[in-house]
Design a protein around this motif. Sequence first.
Motif, short mmCIF file in Angstrom:
data_model
loop_
_atom_site.label_atom_id
_atom_site.label_comp_id
_atom_site.label_asym_id
_atom_site.label_seq_id
_atom_site.Cartn_x
_atom_site.Cartn_y
_atom_site.Cartn_z
N GLU A 241 -5.47 -16.06 -12.85
CA GLU A 241 -5.10 -16.36 -11.57
C GLU A 241 -5.66 -15.31 -10.50
N THR A 242 -5.68 -15.39 -9.31
CA THR A 242 -6.07 -14.16 -8.41
C THR A 242 -5.21 -14.60 -6.99
N PRO A 243 -4.81 -13.66 -6.43
CA PRO A 243 -4.82 -12.30 -6.85
C PRO A 243 -4.10 -12.18 -8.27
N SER A 244 -4.21 -10.97 -8.87
CA SER A 244 -3.28 -10.51 -10.02
C SER A 244 -1.81 -10.27 -9.12
N PRO A 245 -0.79 -10.61 -10.08
CA PRO A 245 0.48 -10.36 -9.50
C PRO A 245 0.68 -8.54 -9.66
N ALA A 246 -0.23 -8.10 -10.37
CA ALA A 246 -0.15 -6.50 -10.67
C ALA A 246 -0.88 -5.69 -9.68
N MET A 247 -1.46 -6.55 -8.97
CA MET A 247 -2.66 -5.85 -8.06
C MET A 247 -1.81 -5.19 -6.67
N THR A 248 -2.47 -4.23 -6.25
CA THR A 248 -2.00 -3.51 -4.81
C THR A 248 -3.30 -3.36 -4.08
N PRO A 249 -3.29 -3.30 -2.97
CA PRO A 249 -4.55 -2.95 -2.28
C PRO A 249 -5.13 -1.72 -2.53
N GLU A 250 -4.51 -0.64 -2.89
CA GLU A 250 -4.87 0.54 -3.31
C GLU A 250 -5.66 0.38 -4.64
N LEU A 251 -5.22 -0.52 -5.71
CA LEU A 251 -5.67 -0.56 -6.96
C LEU A 251 -6.87 -1.23 -6.87
N ARG A 252 -6.80 -2.30 -5.98
CA ARG A 252 -7.94 -3.32 -5.87
C ARG A 252 -9.22 -2.36 -5.59
N GLU A 253 -8.98 -1.67 -4.46
CA GLU A 253 -10.09 -0.84 -3.92
C GLU A 253 -10.77 0.22 -4.88
N LYS A 254 -9.75 0.72 -5.81
CA LYS A 254 -10.26 1.75 -6.77
C LYS A 254 -11.22 0.82 -7.92
N MET A 255 -10.41 -0.06 -8.44
CA MET A 255 -11.19 -1.15 -9.49
C MET A 255 -12.41 -1.60 -8.97
N GLY A 256 -12.35 -2.20 -7.61
CA GLY A 256 -13.77 -2.68 -7.09
C GLY A 256 -14.47 -1.79 -7.18
N GLU A 257 -14.41 -0.59 -6.62
CA GLU A 257 -15.26 0.59 -6.43
C GLU A 257 -15.89 0.67 -7.75
N ALA A 258 -14.91 0.88 -9.01
CA ALA A 258 -15.51 1.47 -10.31
C ALA A 258 -16.44 0.44 -10.73
N ALA A 259 -16.20 -1.05 -10.50
CA ALA A 259 -16.92 -2.18 -10.96
C ALA A 259 -18.36 -2.23 -10.49
N ILE A 260 -18.26 -1.73 -9.15
CA ILE A 260 -19.71 -1.61 -8.23
C ILE A 260 -20.46 -0.49 -8.76
N LYS A 261 -19.91 0.48 -9.00
CA LYS A 261 -20.51 1.87 -9.71
C LYS A 261 -21.04 1.55 -10.98
N GLY A 262 -20.43 0.78 -11.87
CA GLY A 262 -20.85 0.52 -13.17
C GLY A 262 -22.06 -0.55 -12.84
N ALA A 263 -21.93 -1.62 -12.15
CA ALA A 263 -22.89 -2.62 -12.06
C ALA A 263 -24.35 -1.94 -11.58
N GLN A 264 -24.01 -0.72 -10.51
CA GLN A 264 -25.30 -0.43 -9.81
C GLN A 264 -25.88 0.57 -10.68
N ALA A 265 -25.00 1.16 -11.70
CA ALA A 265 -25.65 2.15 -12.80
C ALA A 265 -26.67 1.41 -13.59
N ILE A 266 -26.60 0.02 -13.68
CA ILE A 266 -27.55 -0.52 -14.47
C ILE A 266 -28.50 -1.32 -13.67
N GLY A 267 -28.30 -1.20 -12.57
CA GLY A 267 -29.38 -2.08 -11.59
C GLY A 267 -29.13 -3.41 -11.55
N TYR A 268 -27.80 -4.09 -11.89
CA TYR A 268 -27.35 -5.29 -12.01
C TYR A 268 -27.74 -6.09 -10.83
N GLU A 269 -28.40 -7.35 -11.13
CA GLU A 269 -28.72 -8.47 -10.14
C GLU A 269 -27.98 -9.77 -10.44
#
Length: 447
Positions: A241-269
Amino acid sequence: MLKKILIANRGEIALRIIRTCREMGIRTVAVYSTADRDSLHVRFADEAVCIGPPASRLSYLSIQNIISAAEVTGADAIHPGYGFLSENAEFSQICTDYGIKFIGATAEQINGMGDKATAKATMRSAGVPVIPGSEGLLESVEQGKQLAKEMGYPVIVKATAGGGGRGMRVINKESEFEKAWNDARQESGAAFGNDGLYLEKFVEEPRHIEIQIIGDQYGKVCHLSERDCSIQRRHQKLLEETPSPAMTPELREKMGEAAIKGAQAIGYEGAGTVEFLVDKHGDFFFMEMNTRIQVEHPITEEVTDFDLIKEQIKVAAGEPISGRNYTPKLFAMECRINAEDPANGFRPSPGKITNLHFPGGHGVRIDSHVYSGYTIPPNYDSMIAKLIVSGQSRAEVITRMKRALQEFVIEGVKTTIPFHIKLMDDEGFRSGNFTTKFLESFDFSDL
Ligand code: MV4
């Protein structure tokens, strides 16, 4: 733009990819085993090539047969779907060597994320939170015991070649260490031909929350919010399901940025998913990265109004993405309808569908390749439909999902529908306050 795409898969995902290609004016080539002669992906594609007998190893996993099919039909790209060759580094490389665009990760990215200790080290270097534990592989039982003592029990040993729960052992105290270590080593050596292990602090009662990302050829990556996949049994997801019942806008922002940083680190396309464990304090830790489109991608499509297959094809063709992140405005859930008997350990139930009726109406989507009279072969996974429901609130989605499940008719085989109906009435599920252990205490006996 790409002109012709070969779909190296079967079932609902093959059909899903064909539908988007048709809308984009791209020609399609289906490949099929002799068990799938009467499948809809064969009928709906512009061309179809038989690639071998029912056994996957000789058909949907045969690199040689699939490349031959691409060559004879003149396909300029291959979409691998999920499973089968979707995360096979050799296949990705061979496609590239033949001048065929592989709609997925590079061989290097697949290898880098497929080795879990390496993936973890890469993410840690990129500044993504990881679970405390060994730096890389453990060198000996003694080293493992020493580290576990320093961190405190419980701990978990994991196979670096593992994933999906295989080759891991939870260890509650030092006296259990040696046996757990030996068992995990033995299991991963036999299953993966690689017995490398690493150690982590065990996170108790976590949620499994994953972030959908998409990157283009120019280094831009954006996220399309999260999916909560905590409702699973023996590492098989049953509902997302989405959104996660455990999600907050702040947590989404942090997890989203972490996921982006990880993907960018490997040049992900392309489209990818970064999986996290989220503990009861709302702290999150990188777990794995999936370099493919996932089964549960439609719930993200329903809440963001993106066609993720179309986005995959566009970035593969060299189009840039907008680079904007997305926050869902709707709610969506997916129930996996499997030909399995939930009252008997989810035992597979292949065979002929003698009567079929799909639910419909507002907010209801079915992704499925089956029809009345279709025979589900015993050779492949047992998922026969995905019931995807969207709405204005989680409560509305649950009400609508139950209505759609009750409307669903599948005769001739057992399915997971009775389980999902019971789940929709479950107080723990309805509260949204559950963890990956939720189904361990679920009563399946009266289904
Ligand atoms: C964990 C964990 C708790 N602590 N790691 C399961 C599959 C693999 N991807 C990693 N898994 C887990 N790793 C630490 N340090 C608990 C699990 C886990 C789990 C994770 C996600 C969804 C369902 C799960 C069910 C059991 C265990």
